[in-house]
Design a protein around this motif. Structure first.
Motif, PDB file in Angstrom:
ATOM      1  N   GLU A 148     -16.989  17.310   1.774  1.00  0.00           N
ATOM      2  CA  GLU A 148     -15.636  17.457   1.026  1.00  0.00           C
ATOM      3  C   GLU A 148     -14.971  16.755   1.601  1.00  0.00           C
ATOM      4  N   VAL A 149     -14.512  16.509   3.015  1.00  0.00           N
ATOM      5  CA  VAL A 149     -13.558  16.001   3.526  1.00  0.00           C
ATOM      6  C   VAL A 149     -13.674  14.476   3.326  1.00  0.00           C
ATOM      7  N   VAL A 150     -15.077  14.137   3.599  1.00  0.00           N
ATOM      8  CA  VAL A 150     -15.395  12.659   3.364  1.00  0.00           C
ATOM      9  C   VAL A 150     -14.978  12.216   1.786  1.00  0.00           C
ATOM     10  N   GLU A 151     -15.466  12.928   0.927  1.00  0.00           N
ATOM     11  CA  GLU A 151     -14.956  12.580  -0.391  1.00  0.00           C
ATOM     12  C   GLU A 151     -13.619  12.516  -0.618  1.00  0.00           C
ATOM     13  N   LYS A 152     -12.778  13.387   0.037  1.00  0.00           N
ATOM     14  CA  LYS A 152     -11.381  13.620  -0.188  1.00  0.00           C
ATOM     15  C   LYS A 152     -10.700  12.200   0.613  1.00  0.00           C
ATOM     16  N   ALA A 153     -11.325  11.985   1.784  1.00  0.00           N
ATOM     17  CA  ALA A 153     -10.616  10.741   2.631  1.00  0.00           C
ATOM     18  C   ALA A 153     -11.005   9.586   1.701  1.00  0.00           C
ATOM     19  N   VAL A 154     -12.202   9.330   1.217  1.00  0.00           N
ATOM     20  CA  VAL A 154     -12.692   8.046   0.543  1.00  0.00           C
ATOM     21  C   VAL A 154     -11.445   7.995  -0.656  1.00  0.00           C
ATOM     22  N   LYS A 155     -11.243   9.197  -1.567  1.00  0.00           N
ATOM     23  CA  LYS A 155     -10.278   9.199  -2.544  1.00  0.00           C
ATOM     24  C   LYS A 155      -9.079   8.554  -2.146  1.00  0.00           C
ATOM     25  N   GLU A 156      -8.363   9.135  -1.018  1.00  0.00           N
ATOM     26  CA  GLU A 156      -7.202   8.855  -0.638  1.00  0.00           C
ATOM     27  C   GLU A 156      -6.967   7.376  -0.291  1.00  0.00           C
ATOM     28  N   ILE A 157      -8.113   6.928   0.607  1.00  0.00           N
ATOM     29  CA  ILE A 157      -7.984   5.695   0.764  1.00  0.00           C
ATOM     30  C   ILE A 157      -8.159   4.618  -0.105  1.00  0.00           C
ATOM     31  N   GLU A 158      -9.153   4.971  -1.311  1.00  0.00           N
ATOM     32  CA  GLU A 158      -9.130   4.130  -2.580  1.00  0.00           C
ATOM     33  C   GLU A 158      -7.812   4.076  -3.228  1.00  0.00           C
ATOM     34  N   ASP A 159      -7.273   5.106  -3.117  1.00  0.00           N
ATOM     35  CA  ASP A 159      -5.953   5.277  -4.129  1.00  0.00           C
ATOM     36  C   ASP A 159      -4.717   4.373  -3.394  1.00  0.00           C
ATOM     37  N   ILE A 160      -4.669   4.310  -2.107  1.00  0.00           N
ATOM     38  CA  ILE A 160      -3.728   3.567  -1.429  1.00  0.00           C
ATOM     39  C   ILE A 160      -4.179   1.957  -1.439  1.00  0.00           C
ATOM     40  N   ALA A 161      -5.485   1.784  -1.294  1.00  0.00           N
ATOM     41  CA  ALA A 161      -5.791   0.495  -1.277  1.00  0.00           C
ATOM     42  C   ALA A 161      -5.543  -0.413  -2.421  1.00  0.00           C
ATOM     43  N   SER A 162      -5.660   0.362  -3.847  1.00  0.00           N
ATOM     44  CA  SER A 162      -5.331  -0.072  -4.911  1.00  0.00           C
ATOM     45  C   SER A 162      -3.916  -0.078  -5.133  1.00  0.00           C
ATOM     46  N   SER A 192      -0.510  -5.985  12.575  1.00  0.00           N
ATOM     47  CA  SER A 192       0.783  -6.607  12.075  1.00  0.00           C
ATOM     48  C   SER A 192       1.202  -5.973  10.856  1.00  0.00           C
ATOM     49  N   CYS A 193       1.898  -4.913  10.880  1.00  0.00           N
ATOM     50  CA  CYS A 193       2.415  -4.065   9.668  1.00  0.00           C
ATOM     51  C   CYS A 193       3.242  -4.845   8.539  1.00  0.00           C
ATOM     52  N   LYS A 194       2.927  -4.729   7.592  1.00  0.00           N
ATOM     53  CA  LYS A 194       3.860  -5.750   6.501  1.00  0.00           C
ATOM     54  C   LYS A 194       5.000  -5.323   6.211  1.00  0.00           C
ATOM     55  N   GLY A 195       5.328  -3.849   6.393  1.00  0.00           N
ATOM     56  CA  GLY A 195       6.704  -3.199   6.334  1.00  0.00           C
ATOM     57  C   GLY A 195       7.173  -3.088   4.934  1.00  0.00           C
ATOM     58  N   HIS A 196       6.246  -3.223   3.787  1.00  0.00           N
ATOM     59  CA  HIS A 196       6.846  -2.781   2.659  1.00  0.00           C
ATOM     60  C   HIS A 196       6.963  -1.338   2.337  1.00  0.00           C
ATOM     61  N   PRO A 197       7.578  -0.718   1.341  1.00  0.00           N
ATOM     62  CA  PRO A 197       7.611   0.657   1.362  1.00  0.00           C
ATOM     63  C   PRO A 197       6.126   1.196   1.431  1.00  0.00           C
ATOM     64  N   LEU A 198       5.236   0.982   0.818  1.00  0.00           N
ATOM     65  CA  LEU A 198       3.945   1.599   0.998  1.00  0.00           C
ATOM     66  C   LEU A 198       3.041   1.108   2.095  1.00  0.00           C
ATOM     67  N   ALA A 199       3.537   0.579   2.983  1.00  0.00           N
ATOM     68  CA  ALA A 199       2.881  -0.057   4.165  1.00  0.00           C
ATOM     69  C   ALA A 199       2.430   0.898   5.261  1.00  0.00           C
ATOM     70  N   GLU A 200       3.354   2.103   5.272  1.00  0.00           N
ATOM     71  CA  GLU A 200       2.897   3.131   6.381  1.00  0.00           C
ATOM     72  C   GLU A 200       3.010   4.451   5.611  1.00  0.00           C
ATOM     73  N   LEU A 201       1.958   4.996   5.477  1.00  0.00           N
ATOM     74  CA  LEU A 201       1.468   6.332   4.795  1.00  0.00           C
ATOM     75  C   LEU A 201       0.493   7.155   5.905  1.00  0.00           C
ATOM     76  N   SER A 202       0.886   8.337   5.436  1.00  0.00           N
ATOM     77  CA  SER A 202      -0.067   9.394   6.271  1.00  0.00           C
ATOM     78  C   SER A 202      -0.751  10.285   5.242  1.00  0.00           C
TER      79      SER A 202
END
Ligand SMILES: C[C@@H](O)[C@H](N)C(=O)N[C@H]1[C@@H](O)[C@H](n2cnc3c(N)ncnc32)O[C@@H]1CO
Length: 147
Positions: free
Chosen positions: A55-69, A126-136
């Motif tokens: 379940e953790v793998v599935e949720k992590a992949v979903k979060e990463i996909e969401d941010i990547a898009s 090299s962080c890009k510094g835009h509003p979505l560049a740093e998330l947790s």
């Protein structure tokens, strides 16, 4: 699981010393690597994740996909990072979960690299510094909390 996601111009690392008695076996090529225009995912796998790794793998992949898009990249760097939590999962479970996140993202068509597990590593980012560049993100089996 705790994830720090940094949208970067590049991430490059170089393996230094072993940080575990038995780190992941790696090839010469894996001792240093780089990815440009990348979403770097620094991941601490936590004890609680051992309750339901799938379940953790599935949720992590979903979060990463969401941010990547949202940041419009298909390049993902999965980076084992033991400094985001004081309740770490065992190395065996952590490595298994990180490998599964890597595999699932590759299956979904992302260009994925994973930094070697169990080592001290030098890295440049090299962080890009835009509003979505740093998330947790915090992911707990059964729920996922956003920052
Ligand atoms: C040390 C620092 O420079 C480097 N960046 C580092 O963190 N190395 C970590 C991870 O690669 C891995 N590791 C062990 N347990 C875990 C865990 N629960 N979650 C993620 N990684 C882990 O093992 C190393 C030592 O904890």
């Amino acid at each position: 699981m705790r994830m720090l996601l940094i949208h970067s111009d590049y991430l490059e690392y170089e393996v230094k010393d072993k940080a575990l008695k038995k780190p992941e076996e790696i090839s010469e090529e894996q001792k240093r690597d780089r990815l440009d225009e990348v979403l770097a995912a620094f991941i601490s796998v936590e004890k609680v994740d051992e309750q339901n790794p799938k379940e953790v793998v599935e949720k992590a992949v979903k979060e990463i996909e969401d941010i990547a898009s949202q940041v419009k990249t298909k390049n993902i760097f999965v980076y084992p990072f033991a400094h985001l939590s004081s309740e770490l999962a065992s190395p065996d479970v952590a490595l298994k979960i990180l490998k599964e996140i890597e595999e699932k993202l590759k299956e979904k068509g992302y260009n994925v690299k994973r930094a070697p597990f169990g080592y001290y590593k030098a890295f440049k980012l090299s962080c890009k510094g835009h509003p979505l560049a740093e998330l947790s993100r915090t992911i707990i089996p059964g729920e996922a909390k956003k920052e």
